[in-house]
Each structure stands twice: as C-alpha cells, then as structure tokens.
Design a protein around this motif. Structure first.
Motif, PDB file in Angstrom:
ATOM      1  N   PHE A 123      23.041 -37.390  -3.075  1.00 30.50           N
ATOM      2  CA  PHE A 123      21.886 -36.690  -2.532  1.00 30.50           C
ATOM      3  C   PHE A 123      20.634 -37.132  -3.260  1.00 30.50           C
ATOM      4  N   VAL A 124      19.509 -37.141  -2.545  1.00 26.06           N
ATOM      5  CA  VAL A 124      18.212 -37.449  -3.133  1.00 26.06           C
ATOM      6  C   VAL A 124      17.365 -36.185  -3.049  1.00 26.06           C
ATOM      7  N   ALA A 125      16.753 -35.823  -4.168  1.00 28.93           N
ATOM      8  CA  ALA A 125      15.867 -34.662  -4.203  1.00 28.93           C
ATOM      9  C   ALA A 125      14.523 -35.055  -3.610  1.00 28.93           C
ATOM     10  N   LEU A 126      13.956 -34.152  -2.792  1.00 28.11           N
ATOM     11  CA  LEU A 126      12.678 -34.434  -2.152  1.00 28.11           C
ATOM     12  C   LEU A 126      11.595 -33.475  -2.626  1.00 28.11           C
ATOM     13  N   ASP A 127      10.371 -34.021  -2.702  1.00 34.35           N
ATOM     14  CA  ASP A 127       9.217 -33.180  -3.031  1.00 34.35           C
ATOM     15  C   ASP A 127       8.640 -32.597  -1.741  1.00 34.35           C
ATOM     16  N   ARG A 128       7.528 -31.899  -1.837  1.00 35.78           N
ATOM     17  CA  ARG A 128       6.935 -31.223  -0.669  1.00 35.78           C
ATOM     18  C   ARG A 128       6.456 -32.196   0.402  1.00 35.78           C
ATOM     19  N   GLU A 129       6.153 -33.424  -0.009  1.00 34.16           N
ATOM     20  CA  GLU A 129       5.690 -34.428   0.949  1.00 34.16           C
ATOM     21  C   GLU A 129       6.848 -35.232   1.547  1.00 34.16           C
ATOM     22  N   GLY A 130       8.060 -34.943   1.115  1.00 26.45           N
ATOM     23  CA  GLY A 130       9.225 -35.642   1.640  1.00 26.45           C
ATOM     24  C   GLY A 130       9.593 -36.901   0.877  1.00 26.45           C
ATOM     25  N   ALA A 138      23.540 -36.877 -12.533  1.00 29.06           N
ATOM     26  CA  ALA A 138      22.208 -37.042 -11.953  1.00 29.06           C
ATOM     27  C   ALA A 138      21.617 -38.341 -12.477  1.00 29.06           C
ATOM     28  N   PHE A 139      20.897 -38.992 -11.612  1.00 30.13           N
ATOM     29  CA  PHE A 139      20.212 -40.223 -11.984  1.00 30.13           C
ATOM     30  C   PHE A 139      18.713 -39.900 -11.925  1.00 30.13           C
ATOM     31  N   ARG A 140      17.841 -40.790 -11.652  1.00 25.30           N
ATOM     32  CA  ARG A 140      16.417 -40.468 -11.696  1.00 25.30           C
ATOM     33  C   ARG A 140      16.040 -39.471 -10.595  1.00 25.30           C
ATOM     34  N   THR A 141      16.331 -39.823  -9.340  1.00 26.02           N
ATOM     35  CA  THR A 141      15.989 -38.939  -8.216  1.00 26.02           C
ATOM     36  C   THR A 141      17.220 -38.559  -7.393  1.00 26.02           C
ATOM     37  N   SER A 142      18.372 -39.071  -7.777  1.00 24.58           N
ATOM     38  CA  SER A 142      19.576 -38.811  -6.989  1.00 24.58           C
ATOM     39  C   SER A 142      20.644 -38.124  -7.833  1.00 24.58           C
ATOM     40  N   MET A 143      21.626 -37.574  -7.131  1.00 31.07           N
ATOM     41  CA  MET A 143      22.734 -36.874  -7.764  1.00 31.07           C
ATOM     42  C   MET A 143      24.012 -37.222  -7.029  1.00 31.07           C
ATOM     43  N   GLU A 144      25.117 -37.396  -7.771  1.00 31.15           N
ATOM     44  CA  GLU A 144      26.414 -37.520  -7.132  1.00 31.15           C
ATOM     45  C   GLU A 144      27.095 -36.160  -7.180  1.00 31.15           C
ATOM     46  N   VAL A 145      27.609 -35.739  -6.038  1.00 30.34           N
ATOM     47  CA  VAL A 145      28.310 -34.466  -5.930  1.00 30.34           C
ATOM     48  C   VAL A 145      29.762 -34.745  -5.566  1.00 30.34           C
ATOM     49  N   GLY A 146      30.676 -34.171  -6.321  1.00 30.17           N
ATOM     50  CA  GLY A 146      32.101 -34.269  -6.019  1.00 30.17           C
ATOM     51  C   GLY A 146      32.544 -33.048  -5.240  1.00 30.17           C
ATOM     52  N   GLN A 196      24.252 -40.689   1.038  1.00 31.44           N
ATOM     53  CA  GLN A 196      25.471 -41.483   1.203  1.00 31.44           C
ATOM     54  C   GLN A 196      26.691 -40.606   1.015  1.00 31.44           C
ATOM     55  N   MET A 197      27.735 -40.924   1.758  1.00 34.96           N
ATOM     56  CA  MET A 197      29.044 -40.313   1.534  1.00 34.96           C
ATOM     57  C   MET A 197      30.006 -41.455   1.259  1.00 34.96           C
TER      58      MET A 197
END
Length: 168
Positions: free
Chosen positions: A115-122, A84-92, A59-60
C-alpha cells in the motif's frame, strides 16, 4: 520516515464474516474474488491504521488458495503491517475458514499486499517506521525486505527488457 515508529501489532485488523449464498461460485464454494476483496479490505485498514490516513493498494503479491471455503463457513481475515518503507507498506494477510458444524478450522490462503500512503492532494506521503516487538514480527519484517528487493529487481528486469526491445 514519517512520524515516530509504530508497533506492528498496533496495525492489526481482524475481519470475520459468515459466507452466504451470494458469495458462491459456479462450483458451489465461495468465490475466490470474495476472499480477495476481504483480504484487500483488511490489508487496507491495517495500512491506514499504521500510517494514520488514506492508503491505496499498489500491488498484491501471489495469493495462493490452499483450501476451499464453503458456504456457511466463518471466514477470519487477519492483516498486519510487516514493514514500512518511505511511502509504502507491506501488509501480510492470513485467511482461515471455520466450519460452524464441525468446528474444523483451516488456513485457506495468505497474501502480501503493498500500500502507498496518500496525502490530501493524492500524492505519496511518508509513513512511520514499523517497530517489530516479537521474534515473529522481526522475521516478517526481514522477509518483507527480501520480498521488496525481489519486487524491485523484477521491475528493473522488465524495464531493461522493454528498453532493449523498444517497447515502453
């Protein structure tokens, strides 16, 4: 959350680029899309540095263009993970343009991206907590939590409205 907390400043990314003719819009200034791509790139790098791997834009939030950017300007894009939250991060992200001929520097735009961090399986994976070390970083962290609450409330309101109207 993921591994040990990481400092907000460790995620900082600075991109600098001179604006050239291919960056121009029909008005002869720099195209907003050029700036948005630089913002997304810098934010994505900051998120990847924080989580230590792939992160994708989810999201933006609103992006305001406060001042025009002109051909020849030196554009600096600064990005840092605010929270950072569980799997997401807010970037300024903050964008500044400097006129090489006059030396005048102006704040042209700001944005917040998720942004959402992804593992090797997506799939989503947990991210480290953000360690805010300065008063400014603590303020940004607090404001990021408020923006997240607002995003989630807006999402719930839309889902409720759709369920009442039968839309999905």
């Amino acid at each position: 959350m993921g591994s040990d907390p990481r400092s907000a400043s460790a995620s900082e990314v600075v991109l600098v680029r001179q604006m050239e003719v291919p960056d121009a819009n029909l008005a002869g200034n720099v195209h907003g899309g050029t700036i948005m791509k630089m913002v997304d790139t810098a934010a994505g790098l900051a998120a990847a540095k924080h989580c230590g791997g792939l992160a994708v834009t989810a999201q933006m939030d609103e992006m305001s263009f406060l001042e025009p950017v002109y051909l020849g300007d030196l554009v600096t894009v600064r990005a840092m993970v605010n929270e950072a939250f569980r799997t997401s991060m807010e970037v300024g992200v903050r964008v500044e343009a400097e006129s090489i001929s006059t030396g005048r520097t102006v704040h042209t735009s700001s944005a917040y991206l998720v942004f959402v961090a992804l593992d090797r399986e997506g799939g989503p994976r947990e991210v480290p907590a953000v360690l805010a070390e300065t008063e400014q970083q603590r303020r940004r962290q607090h404001e990021a939590r408020l923006r997240r609450e607002a995003r989630l409330a807006r999402k719930r309101a839309i889902e409720e409205a759709r369920s009442r109207s039968g839309d999905s």
